[in-house]
Design an enzyme around this catalytic site. Sequence first.
Site, PDB file in Angstrom:
ATOM      1  N   LYS A 165      -8.054  -5.921 -12.694  1.00  0.00           N
ATOM      2  CA  LYS A 165      -6.840  -5.119 -12.851  1.00  0.00           C
ATOM      3  C   LYS A 165      -6.702  -4.709 -14.320  1.00  0.00           C
ATOM      4  O   LYS A 165      -6.369  -5.540 -15.168  1.00  0.00           O
ATOM      5  CB  LYS A 165      -5.623  -5.917 -12.379  1.00  0.00           C
ATOM      6  CG  LYS A 165      -5.598  -6.099 -10.868  1.00  0.00           C
ATOM      7  CD  LYS A 165      -5.438  -4.776 -10.176  1.00  0.00           C
ATOM      8  CE  LYS A 165      -5.937  -4.781  -8.754  1.00  0.00           C
ATOM      9  NZ  LYS A 165      -5.976  -3.452  -8.147  1.00  0.00           N
ATOM     10  N   ASP A 193     -10.234  -1.404 -12.014  1.00  0.00           N
ATOM     11  CA  ASP A 193      -9.230  -0.625 -11.276  1.00  0.00           C
ATOM     12  C   ASP A 193      -7.991  -0.454 -12.142  1.00  0.00           C
ATOM     13  O   ASP A 193      -7.249  -1.403 -12.381  1.00  0.00           O
ATOM     14  CB  ASP A 193      -8.873  -1.346  -9.970  1.00  0.00           C
ATOM     15  CG  ASP A 193      -7.971  -0.496  -9.077  1.00  0.00           C
ATOM     16  OD1 ASP A 193      -7.563   0.604  -9.504  1.00  0.00           O
ATOM     17  OD2 ASP A 193      -7.681  -0.945  -7.947  1.00  0.00           O
ATOM     18  N   GLU A 218     -12.115   2.712 -11.004  1.00  0.00           N
ATOM     19  CA  GLU A 218     -11.263   3.050  -9.853  1.00  0.00           C
ATOM     20  C   GLU A 218      -9.930   3.623 -10.320  1.00  0.00           C
ATOM     21  O   GLU A 218      -9.247   3.037 -11.155  1.00  0.00           O
ATOM     22  CB  GLU A 218     -11.030   1.800  -8.975  1.00  0.00           C
ATOM     23  CG  GLU A 218     -10.160   2.089  -7.759  1.00  0.00           C
ATOM     24  CD  GLU A 218     -10.259   1.031  -6.671  1.00  0.00           C
ATOM     25  OE1 GLU A 218     -11.269   0.306  -6.619  1.00  0.00           O
ATOM     26  OE2 GLU A 218      -9.320   0.928  -5.867  1.00  0.00           O
ATOM     27  N   ASP A 241      -8.443   5.904  -5.002  1.00  0.00           N
ATOM     28  CA  ASP A 241      -7.625   5.057  -4.129  1.00  0.00           C
ATOM     29  C   ASP A 241      -6.257   5.697  -3.892  1.00  0.00           C
ATOM     30  O   ASP A 241      -6.043   6.378  -2.886  1.00  0.00           O
ATOM     31  CB  ASP A 241      -7.503   3.660  -4.753  1.00  0.00           C
ATOM     32  CG  ASP A 241      -6.679   2.692  -3.915  1.00  0.00           C
ATOM     33  OD1 ASP A 241      -6.085   3.117  -2.907  1.00  0.00           O
ATOM     34  OD2 ASP A 241      -6.603   1.494  -4.254  1.00  0.00           O
ATOM     35  N   LYS A 265      -6.754   2.097   2.623  1.00  0.00           N
ATOM     36  CA  LYS A 265      -5.795   1.031   2.921  1.00  0.00           C
ATOM     37  C   LYS A 265      -5.097   1.379   4.230  1.00  0.00           C
ATOM     38  O   LYS A 265      -4.615   2.506   4.399  1.00  0.00           O
ATOM     39  CB  LYS A 265      -4.764   0.904   1.797  1.00  0.00           C
ATOM     40  CG  LYS A 265      -5.355   0.412   0.483  1.00  0.00           C
ATOM     41  CD  LYS A 265      -4.269   0.230  -0.561  1.00  0.00           C
ATOM     42  CE  LYS A 265      -4.743  -0.649  -1.713  1.00  0.00           C
ATOM     43  NZ  LYS A 265      -5.705   0.018  -2.592  1.00  0.00           N
TER      44      LYS A 265
HETATM   45 MG    MG Z   1      -7.307   0.280  -6.036  1.00  0.00          MG
END
Ligand code: MG
Length: 367
Positions: A165, A193, A218, A241, A265
């Site tokens: 992250k 990401d 990402e 994403d 997702k």
């Molecule tokens: Mg992501």
Amino acid sequence: MKIVRIFAHRVELPLVEGSYKWSGGKSISVFDSTIVGVETDSGLIGYGEVCPLGPFYLPAYAEGVRSGLRELGPHLLGMDPRELGKLNLQMDAALKGHPYVKTGIDIACWDILGKATGLPVCVLMGGRYGESVRLYRAISQVPPDEMARNVASHREQGYTRFQLKVGGDPDTDIERIRAARGVLKTTDRLVADANTGWTQHEAMRVVRAVRDLDVYIEQPCLTYEECLAVRRNTTLPFILDENIDGLDVLLRAKNDLAMDVVNLKISKLGGLTKAKQARDLCVSMGIAMTLEDSWGGDITTAAIAHFAHSTPEAFRFTSTDFNSYNTVSNADGAPRREKGFMKASESPGLGVTPKADVIGPIVLEVK
Ligand code: MG
């Protein structure tokens, strides 16, 4: 078979690590998850789960799931839950947008279809590919050295895929990426990401500074156009994403060569039916995928396992086992990680049974 009742439970999911932190200082310590039940006149009940990543990640929030179910539920009573195409068309006709609201009902109806036919959801979604599904571990945003230690300790538990992250201060993020890559083997995969957290010039600096490393980038920036600009200025493999929330933008991204991998997702797309549609399109277009959800407990993890296990292995980049991040288990029968892998249940439907003592009372009911 007819839907006679839709109901929901609210479950809190505290985190093993105490909190989960990502770009822009966003942080969660207890997730608010909704377990959705769909009951039929045959006595079969299916379950789904929806758990937004707080109210500030996607346009979704926990109370919105429940509020949306009150709005949507009456339009679905009397429908056959096994007719998932018709059900989704009706949901879209009755409530514009709000894909996350529809997700729990759609998953529950797949669970019913599985129970009614005696087949696991992954078989109904296309077939079980391979023995198991490889998992990634999301590494919460903390100082670089601490993140590298967390990567190393999860690697010892069997994970070989890591999602770091970042999306914070770009200079610190460069250190985070270098430190994490430094504790990995060449066969391991690392994703940085940013969760939309960098402005375009910051993202340009980061991808340039880590261009010698084996790392995927990402969703660096907020908009599709900013991400595309960064993508066109880096040779690092690239994942989209947050911007990919439907088929139109997925097709646009394919046409623009805007990504090498896409993150699908379930609740971002509106349920397993729509996630399957996007997944099948990606397979046809040759795009690998991270197959997952925004967050969730055992029921979400089971749905992810069926979604991922029914995806051809060559197109499965990673998935995740959210139930191992939480201190609370809300259902029996859910996949449990073995080393860095999980498997979809071989029982009919999702293969999960909610734990009555954990999910508590019904908080809303439509009948
Ligand atoms: Mg992501």
